[in-house]
Design a protein around this motif. Sequence first.
Motif, PDB file in Angstrom:
ATOM      1  N   TYR A  72      23.769 -49.005  35.213  1.00 56.17           N
ATOM      2  CA  TYR A  72      22.602 -48.176  34.931  1.00 56.17           C
ATOM      3  C   TYR A  72      21.925 -47.839  36.249  1.00 56.17           C
ATOM      4  O   TYR A  72      21.483 -48.715  36.982  1.00 56.17           O
ATOM      5  CB  TYR A  72      21.630 -48.903  34.003  1.00 56.17           C
ATOM      6  N   HIS A  73      21.881 -46.564  36.548  1.00 57.24           N
ATOM      7  CA  HIS A  73      21.259 -46.106  37.788  1.00 57.24           C
ATOM      8  C   HIS A  73      19.953 -45.400  37.450  1.00 57.24           C
ATOM      9  O   HIS A  73      19.889 -44.620  36.511  1.00 57.24           O
ATOM     10  CB  HIS A  73      22.198 -45.154  38.526  1.00 57.24           C
ATOM     11  N   PHE A  74      18.942 -45.694  38.211  1.00 58.41           N
ATOM     12  CA  PHE A  74      17.641 -45.086  37.972  1.00 58.41           C
ATOM     13  C   PHE A  74      17.029 -44.701  39.301  1.00 58.41           C
ATOM     14  O   PHE A  74      17.427 -45.187  40.354  1.00 58.41           O
ATOM     15  CB  PHE A  74      16.721 -46.048  37.212  1.00 58.41           C
ATOM     16  N   GLU A  75      16.079 -43.805  39.212  1.00 58.89           N
ATOM     17  CA  GLU A  75      15.387 -43.333  40.400  1.00 58.89           C
ATOM     18  C   GLU A  75      13.902 -43.611  40.218  1.00 58.89           C
ATOM     19  O   GLU A  75      13.308 -43.221  39.216  1.00 58.89           O
ATOM     20  CB  GLU A  75      15.631 -41.836  40.564  1.00 58.89           C
ATOM     21  N   LEU A  76      13.327 -44.288  41.162  1.00 60.90           N
ATOM     22  CA  LEU A  76      11.905 -44.601  41.118  1.00 60.90           C
ATOM     23  C   LEU A  76      11.146 -43.476  41.815  1.00 60.90           C
ATOM     24  O   LEU A  76      11.341 -43.220  42.997  1.00 60.90           O
ATOM     25  CB  LEU A  76      11.637 -45.937  41.807  1.00 60.90           C
ATOM     26  N   THR A  77      10.315 -42.778  41.053  1.00 60.51           N
ATOM     27  CA  THR A  77       9.525 -41.679  41.596  1.00 60.51           C
ATOM     28  C   THR A  77       8.046 -41.976  41.409  1.00 60.51           C
ATOM     29  O   THR A  77       7.671 -42.958  40.767  1.00 60.51           O
ATOM     30  CB  THR A  77       9.859 -40.351  40.890  1.00 60.51           C
ATOM     31  N   ARG A  78       7.241 -41.115  41.916  1.00 62.28           N
ATOM     32  CA  ARG A  78       5.798 -41.287  41.782  1.00 62.28           C
ATOM     33  C   ARG A  78       5.360 -41.226  40.317  1.00 62.28           C
ATOM     34  O   ARG A  78       4.424 -41.887  39.899  1.00 62.28           O
ATOM     35  CB  ARG A  78       5.088 -40.213  42.592  1.00 62.28           C
ATOM     36  N   GLU A  79       6.070 -40.432  39.523  1.00 57.43           N
ATOM     37  CA  GLU A  79       5.741 -40.271  38.104  1.00 57.43           C
ATOM     38  C   GLU A  79       6.304 -41.396  37.243  1.00 57.43           C
ATOM     39  O   GLU A  79       5.934 -41.545  36.098  1.00 57.43           O
ATOM     40  CB  GLU A  79       6.267 -38.931  37.579  1.00 57.43           C
ATOM     41  N   GLY A  80       7.234 -42.157  37.754  1.00 52.78           N
ATOM     42  CA  GLY A  80       7.849 -43.240  36.989  1.00 52.78           C
ATOM     43  C   GLY A  80       9.336 -43.312  37.260  1.00 52.78           C
ATOM     44  O   GLY A  80       9.840 -42.742  38.217  1.00 52.78           O
ATOM     45  N   ILE A  81      10.040 -43.985  36.395  1.00 55.21           N
ATOM     46  CA  ILE A  81      11.482 -44.156  36.554  1.00 55.21           C
ATOM     47  C   ILE A  81      12.202 -43.034  35.834  1.00 55.21           C
ATOM     48  O   ILE A  81      11.899 -42.724  34.693  1.00 55.21           O
ATOM     49  CB  ILE A  81      11.920 -45.525  36.013  1.00 55.21           C
TER      50      ILE A  81
END
Length: 68
Positions: A58-67
């Motif tokens: 499971y790959h996710f990206e952490l951004t300012r708005e959330g994951i």
Amino acid sequence: MKQPSLDILLSKVDSKYTLVLAAAKRARTLMEDPEFEVNYRGSKPVSLAFDEIAKGKYHFELTREGIK
């Protein structure tokens, strides 16, 4: 299914908070799958999410708005 250790899980993320957010998001995604009950009978979605994170599936990206 054996649970992955916390050390392994934390090596995949930058904090416990991120780990919980990513696992919760993945668990919700799994629950939305209409075939979840058929494919993963007897498994809990959060356990599967932690397992996928530990194995790097499971790959996710952490951004300012959330994951994402």
